[in-house]
Design a protein around this motif. Structure first.
Motif, PDB file in Angstrom:
ATOM      1  N   HIS A 120       0.863  -1.285  -0.012  1.00 54.45           N
ATOM      2  CA  HIS A 120       0.038  -0.056   0.143  1.00 54.45           C
ATOM      3  C   HIS A 120       0.863   1.162  -0.128  1.00 54.45           C
ATOM      4  CE1 HIS A 120      -3.898  -2.078   0.650  1.00 54.45           C
ATOM      5  NE2 HIS A 120      -3.210  -2.749   1.377  1.00 54.45           N
ATOM      6  N   LEU A 121       0.934   1.911  -1.237  1.00 55.80           N
ATOM      7  CA  LEU A 121       1.698   2.983  -1.109  1.00 55.80           C
ATOM      8  C   LEU A 121       1.070   4.514  -0.798  1.00 55.80           C
ATOM      9  CD1 LEU A 121       3.546   2.588  -4.983  1.00 55.80           C
ATOM     10  CD2 LEU A 121       4.701   2.792  -2.541  1.00 55.80           C
ATOM     11  N   PHE A 122       1.635   5.341  -0.074  1.00 53.82           N
ATOM     12  CA  PHE A 122       1.422   6.688   0.352  1.00 53.82           C
ATOM     13  C   PHE A 122       1.828   7.663  -0.767  1.00 53.82           C
ATOM     14  CE2 PHE A 122       1.502   4.021   4.317  1.00 53.82           C
ATOM     15  CZ  PHE A 122       0.012   3.983   4.553  1.00 53.82           C
ATOM     16  N   ALA A 123       1.561   8.818  -0.573  1.00 53.68           N
ATOM     17  CA  ALA A 123       1.878   9.978  -1.584  1.00 53.68           C
ATOM     18  C   ALA A 123       3.369  10.235  -1.202  1.00 53.68           C
ATOM     19  CB  ALA A 123       1.172  11.072  -1.454  1.00 53.68           C
ATOM     20  N   ASP A 124       3.977  10.212  -0.012  1.00 46.69           N
ATOM     21  CA  ASP A 124       5.345  10.502   0.093  1.00 46.69           C
ATOM     22  C   ASP A 124       6.448   9.420  -0.237  1.00 46.69           C
ATOM     23  OD1 ASP A 124       4.677   8.545   2.018  1.00 46.69           O
ATOM     24  OD2 ASP A 124       5.288  10.159   3.623  1.00 46.69           O
ATOM     25  N   GLY A 125       5.959   8.408  -0.727  1.00 51.14           N
ATOM     26  CA  GLY A 125       6.903   7.244  -0.974  1.00 51.14           C
ATOM     27  C   GLY A 125       7.029   6.307   0.110  1.00 51.14           C
ATOM     28  N   THR A 126       6.275   6.315   1.161  1.00 53.99           N
ATOM     29  CA  THR A 126       6.462   5.147   2.215  1.00 53.99           C
ATOM     30  C   THR A 126       5.443   4.511   1.816  1.00 53.99           C
ATOM     31  OG1 THR A 126       4.958   6.738   3.733  1.00 53.99           O
ATOM     32  CG2 THR A 126       7.344   6.949   3.911  1.00 53.99           C
ATOM     33  N   GLY A 127       5.191   3.346   2.619  1.00 50.94           N
ATOM     34  CA  GLY A 127       4.187   2.235   2.352  1.00 50.94           C
ATOM     35  C   GLY A 127       4.101   1.156   3.252  1.00 50.94           C
ATOM     36  N   ASP A 128       3.093   0.502   3.397  1.00 53.08           N
ATOM     37  CA  ASP A 128       2.869  -0.727   4.162  1.00 53.08           C
ATOM     38  C   ASP A 128       3.035  -1.926   3.455  1.00 53.08           C
ATOM     39  OD1 ASP A 128       2.267   0.878   6.407  1.00 53.08           O
ATOM     40  OD2 ASP A 128       0.089   1.053   5.921  1.00 53.08           O
ATOM     41  N   ILE A 129       3.604  -2.865   3.867  1.00 49.89           N
ATOM     42  CA  ILE A 129       3.725  -4.272   3.327  1.00 49.89           C
ATOM     43  C   ILE A 129       3.214  -5.407   4.085  1.00 49.89           C
ATOM     44  CG2 ILE A 129       5.441  -5.710   2.085  1.00 49.89           C
ATOM     45  CD1 ILE A 129       7.434  -3.529   1.714  1.00 49.89           C
ATOM     46  N   PRO A 130       1.937  -5.809   3.823  1.00 52.60           N
ATOM     47  CA  PRO A 130       1.401  -6.855   4.713  1.00 52.60           C
ATOM     48  C   PRO A 130       1.950  -8.153   4.281  1.00 52.60           C
ATOM     49  CG  PRO A 130      -0.064  -5.869   2.995  1.00 52.60           C
ATOM     50  CD  PRO A 130       0.912  -5.272   2.801  1.00 52.60           C
ATOM     51  N   LEU A 131       1.792  -9.274   5.063  1.00 49.95           N
ATOM     52  CA  LEU A 131       2.368 -10.482   4.727  1.00 49.95           C
ATOM     53  C   LEU A 131       1.523 -11.494   5.079  1.00 49.95           C
ATOM     54  CD1 LEU A 131       6.126 -10.308   6.284  1.00 49.95           C
ATOM     55  CD2 LEU A 131       5.469  -9.683   4.220  1.00 49.95           C
ATOM     56  N   LEU A 132       0.933 -12.293   4.029  1.00 46.13           N
ATOM     57  CA  LEU A 132       0.104 -13.270   4.310  1.00 46.13           C
ATOM     58  C   LEU A 132       0.706 -14.552   4.614  1.00 46.13           C
ATOM     59  CD1 LEU A 132      -3.210 -14.007   4.202  1.00 46.13           C
ATOM     60  CD2 LEU A 132      -2.706 -14.736   1.684  1.00 46.13           C
TER      61      LEU A 132
END
Length: 223
Positions: free
Chosen positions: A133-145
């Motif tokens: 899940h990307l955010f506008a500032d280039g950071t993001g969340d990476i979920p692991l299933l």
């Protein structure tokens, strides 16, 4: 006495033990404190709520008793709001300071927790899929299933868990800087694990608006 006093010499911060022979670290990082503050603790709605409340109270008080009455009403609201925002900022900084995410060519290691730190050891072979899940500032969340049989308590993971996935919690790397590059790094590592993992690559999801074992072959949480 710190946690490192109980680990073998040469153990990197955030790792449950020294790297086994042949294992390579591909990336290490932590959540950005600004991302934690805005995406986890939702400081913007908090600021908006206190600002709106103070404005409404101030207008009503000014209409009845003048400027001094308005200040006496608005002052405590702003003081409480400022204290709450300061507390959230400190918590966000602590999450940033106490978290270490590590991706190796064999596993993902998540060292999380402020008061009671734990280390999650997630072998690539036990990760069914990952997302971004990307955010506008280039950071993001990476979920692991994880597979259905592999469960980690949601409260043990929070805030490093995908929101609202309580019945089947998903560990999540939160507010990772340069998240797209990190996700690509993880995708290559997962694909190298074998055909089963390669069929579930890291998926790029729509951008959101800004508003205990040391062995890589097991899934474990170490206190």
């Amino acid at each position: 006495m710190s946690e490192s006093d109980f680990l073998p010499e040469g153990t990197l911060r955030g790792m449950p033990g020294p790297l086994p022979a042949g294992e390579r670290i591909l990336w290490r990082g932590a959540p950005t404190w600004r991302g934690v503050l805005t995406q986890i603790f939702h400081v913007r709605p908090v600021v908006a709520w206190f600002a709106g409340t103070a404005t409404l109270f101030g207008i009503a008080a000014a209409a009845q008793g003048g400027v001094m009455t308005a200040l006496s009403v608005v002052g405590p609201t702003l003081l409480i709001g400022g204290g709450g925002i300061a507390l959230l900022t400190v918590l966000a900084w602590l999450v940033h300071r106490t978290t270490v995410y590590t991706i190796t060519d064999r596993r993902v290691v998540m060292h999380v927790g402020i008061a009671l730190p734990i280390t999650l050891n997630l072998p690539h072979a036990r990760i069914e899929a990952a997302g971004l899940h990307l955010f506008a500032d280039g950071t993001g969340d990476i979920p692991l299933l994880l597979p259905p049989g592999e469960r980690i308590a949601y409260l043990h993971l929070w805030p490093h868990a995908r929101p609202w996935r309580v019945s089947r919690p998903e560990p999540m790397l939160r507010s990772v800087p340069e998240a797209r590059a990190v996700a690509e790094c993880l995708a290559k590592a997962l694909a190298a694990e074998g055909p089963r993992v390669a069929e579930s690559p890291v998926a790029i999801m729509p951008e959101r608006p800004r508003a205990s074992s040391a062995q890589p072959g097991r899934l474990a949480a170490a206190g």
